[in-house]
Scaffold this active site. Structure first.
Site, mmCIF file in Angstrom:
data_model
loop_
_atom_site.group_PDB
_atom_site.id
_atom_site.type_symbol
_atom_site.label_atom_id
_atom_site.label_comp_id
_atom_site.label_asym_id
_atom_site.label_seq_id
_atom_site.Cartn_x
_atom_site.Cartn_y
_atom_site.Cartn_z
ATOM 1 C CG HIS A 17 -1.782 6.922 3.841
ATOM 2 N ND1 HIS A 17 -1.895 7.392 5.312
ATOM 3 C CD2 HIS A 17 -1.905 5.492 3.980
ATOM 4 C CE1 HIS A 17 -2.400 6.364 6.010
ATOM 5 N NE2 HIS A 17 -2.398 5.338 5.291
ATOM 6 C CG HIS A 35 1.513 5.077 7.184
ATOM 7 N ND1 HIS A 35 0.687 4.435 6.296
ATOM 8 C CD2 HIS A 35 1.315 4.343 8.070
ATOM 9 C CE1 HIS A 35 0.052 3.606 6.527
ATOM 10 N NE2 HIS A 35 0.234 3.222 7.706
ATOM 11 C CE LYS A 56 -4.176 -1.599 1.489
ATOM 12 N NZ LYS A 56 -4.711 -2.325 2.916
HETATM 13 N N1 ARG Z 1 0.860 -1.153 10.171
HETATM 14 C C1 ARG Z 1 -0.360 -0.249 10.923
HETATM 15 C C2 ARG Z 1 -0.987 0.496 10.144
HETATM 16 O O1 ARG Z 1 -0.849 1.190 9.136
HETATM 17 C C3 ARG Z 1 0.330 0.341 12.187
HETATM 18 C C4 ARG Z 1 1.266 -0.853 13.119
HETATM 19 C C5 ARG Z 1 1.446 0.018 14.363
HETATM 20 N N2 ARG Z 1 2.423 -0.849 15.063
HETATM 21 C C6 ARG Z 1 1.694 -1.791 15.856
HETATM 22 N N3 ARG Z 1 2.532 -2.537 16.488
HETATM 23 N N4 ARG Z 1 0.476 -2.397 15.935
HETATM 24 O O2 ARG Z 1 -2.201 0.836 10.628
#
Ligand code: ARG
Length: 566
Positions: free
Chosen positions: A128, A131, A125
């Site tokens: 964006h 992030h 993905k």
């Molecule tokens: N990949 C997830 C997202 O984009 C965020 C991960 C955050 N960290 C975790 N340990 N869950 O929403």
């Protein structure tokens, strides 16, 4: 100076200890109220006496002490004791503190480890604007905690595992080809993903195929893992371009896939503790008692999920890094997820989870009013935003200062800095609006404004002949209100850093940077630096020098570099 005042108060009252006194001491909002103030309400309660009387008693006790010679005056105003420090002594102590190379640093974090889990985009993905926020906030917290002496471990918990990869493999095999993926990268993977969902509407059996591919991945099937790894590599190349633009890095890229062989253990732990419950074929931990929805551990097909891998990650990190805190920077919509996961860790008999695991949510980015060029449709890539900011700044430089050396490097520092500053200036929980006119403005509460003030300091110092930064100056000429105000602002830096860390709030530092820039510009309007009187000139130049240095250090805590010229 504050410590000296605490000493005096400690010796005059028995009812309060050093730390309590230190917490009570305030910096008055107006110079007429002194340099430090001590409120006596608290003492009034324990001593059963009117606060005014207590203040008067402390005043006379202190006035009789020989150590009070650095004070000009103590006034009792209402329930407050207001301390006025002899101006030149005060100025000297502030200038000397700020000259120190480690001004603002501390060792309260010595031998303590903090893990920060941030950025963490989802493979295949796009990276964006959401992030971008976690990346910017997480990076700033990394700088702030490092400054306080903590050992900080920066972890990128990539979203690189889950059923979506089964879907992608199906889509790639049906409608994709190697060449286009190589050429268009993540954009092509996103198209394939959308295509999968469109087709699966018409032909639901595609979902079974996708599940089967993900099951293969979980079983270590070579073909499945090869395609998955390739998608991951392609995505990382794009993410790293964005990290390079930001000048940011991580200690570990340990995505969800890293924990796939560690989830069985977690399930066993939960089951051994008698916490694992059946729910329509799935396995859950019931959290009703804590007013939360159940935490899903295994789906009805037996596969692990996001939460299971987060549980595994917590135990892995605790064992590997022995953190005192593990911070998670994500959008607010994950609030419940983290509350559930943290609760499960606690219920497994880990008291430390209560204080050590912290979710740090942030608000949304709204792009209203910002015209952003987008690659395709309405998908906004963080990289495009940064590149656009840089190119807009480059245009301004070409128009206003075409002879500037290092134009590209400078445009990058200002453009990227503007985006970062806009993101960090308000409390993180607030939504951020993205307006080019606002965030690229060289006037106002912006990154470019602070950087411009920094460059102005640099230019003033460059133009002085024979000035070497030194604390060997005449302090009595820096006692005018504007110089004093600027110095007091600079002196706040150490407290600003510890407040920002305590609240996980980089905005405290961003606001400080603007306050400093404003105080400097006020000082500069009132005081010429390059005057004939060498004594005065060198004293003022030293004030410019520590302003410059402190602005730079504050901005670095936000992840922003300041150009020497702009
Ligand atoms: N990949 C997830 C997202 O984009 C965020 C991960 C955050 N960290 C975790 N340990 N869950 O929403």
């Amino acid at each position: 100076m504050k410590n000296k005042i605490i000493d005096l108060i400690v010796n005059s009252v028995d009812a309060l200890g050093r730390d309590e006194i230190s917490d009570l001491i305030e910096i008055p909002p107006k110079p007429e109220l002194g340099d430090f103030a001590f409120p006596c309400f608290r003492l009034a309660k324990t001593m059963h006496k009117a606060p005014q009387m207590i203040a008067a008693d402390i005043k006379s006790a202190i006035e009789n002490s020989a150590d009070a010679s650095f004070l000009d005056e103590i006034q009792v105003q209402g329930a407050y004791l207001n301390f006025f420090i002899k101006k030149d002594i005060f100025v000297k102590s502030m200038v000397e503190a700020a000259f120190d190379e480690n001004f603002g640093s501390s060792d309260i974090g010595k031998e303590k480890t903090v893990c920060i889990d941030y950025s963490s985009p989802n493979v295949a993905k796009n990276f964006h604007v959401g992030h971008l926020r976690t990346t910017i906030i997480g990076n700033s917290l990394y700088k702030i905690y490092s400054k306080l002496g903590y050992n900080v471990v920066r972890i990128n918990h990539l979203g690189d595992w889950g059923t979506q990869f089964g879907k992608l493999i199906v889509a790639y095999k049906a409608w994709g080809n190697e060449e286009t993926v190589k050429k268009d990268g993540v954009a092509e993977l996103m198209k394939l993903y959308v295509k999968f969902h469109e087709e699966a509407e018409k032909n639901p059996s595609l979902n079974d195929e996708a599940r089967a591919w993900f099951a293969k991945m979980e079983q270590g099937d070579e073909e499945a893992l090869k395609i998955w790894q390739w998608f991951k590599d392609i995505s990382l190349i794009e993410y790293k371009r964005t990290y390079d633009l930001l000048g940011m890095d991580f200690d570990y890229y340990l995505g969800e896939s890293f924990y796939r062989d560690k989830t069985d253990d977690i399930v066993k732990k939960i089951s051994d503790a008698g916490l694992l419950k059946d729910s329509e074929g799935a396995k859950i931990v019931d959290l009703e008692e804590y007013n939360m929805a159940p935490c899903l551990i295994l789906k009805n097909d037996g596969s692990s999920i996001y939460a299971t891998r987060d549980l595994a990650a917590i135990f892995y990190r605790k064992e590997t890094y022995n953190f005192v805190k593990c911070l998670y920077v994500t959008g607010q919509e994950q609030k419940l997820h983290f509350a559930q996961v943290f609760k499960v860790v606690e219920l497994l008999g880990n008291e430390w989870a209560k204080d050590a695991l912290v979710h740090i949510p942030y608000g949304l980015v709204s792009l209203e009013g910002a015209k952003l060029s987008t690659r395709s449709g309405n998908i906004i890539y963080a990289e495009d935003i940064l590149l656009e900011a840089i190119s807009k700044i480059k245009e301004i430089i070409e128009e206003k200062n075409p002879d500037l050396p290092d134009k590209d490097e400078t445009a990058k520092k200002i453009g990227v800095g503007a985006v970062l500053f806009n993101d960090l200036y308000n409390q993180r929980i607030k939504d951020v609006s993205f307006k080019w006119e606002k965030l690229l403005n060289f006037d106002g509460e912006t990154g470019p404004y602070v950087q411009y003030t920094y460059a102005r300091c640099a230019s003033i110092l460059r133009k002085l002949d024979n000035y070497t930064p030194s604390t060997d100056i005449d302090y009595s000429v820096l006692t005018d209100p504007d110089s004093m105000e600027l110095l007091k602002e600079i002196s706040r830096f150490p407290k600003v850093i510890s407040d920002a860390a305590e609240k996980y709030e980089p905005s405290v530092v961003a606001r400080f940077a603007v306050d400093m820039a404003q105080a400097f510009n006020k000082f500069y309007n009132a005081n010429r630096i390059n005057v004939d009187d060498e004594n005065l000139r060198n004293s003022r130049a030293s004030l410019v020098y520590i302003t410059k240095k402190t602005i730079k250090d504050a901005m670095l805590l936000l992840g922003i570099d300041c150009p020497e010229q702009m």
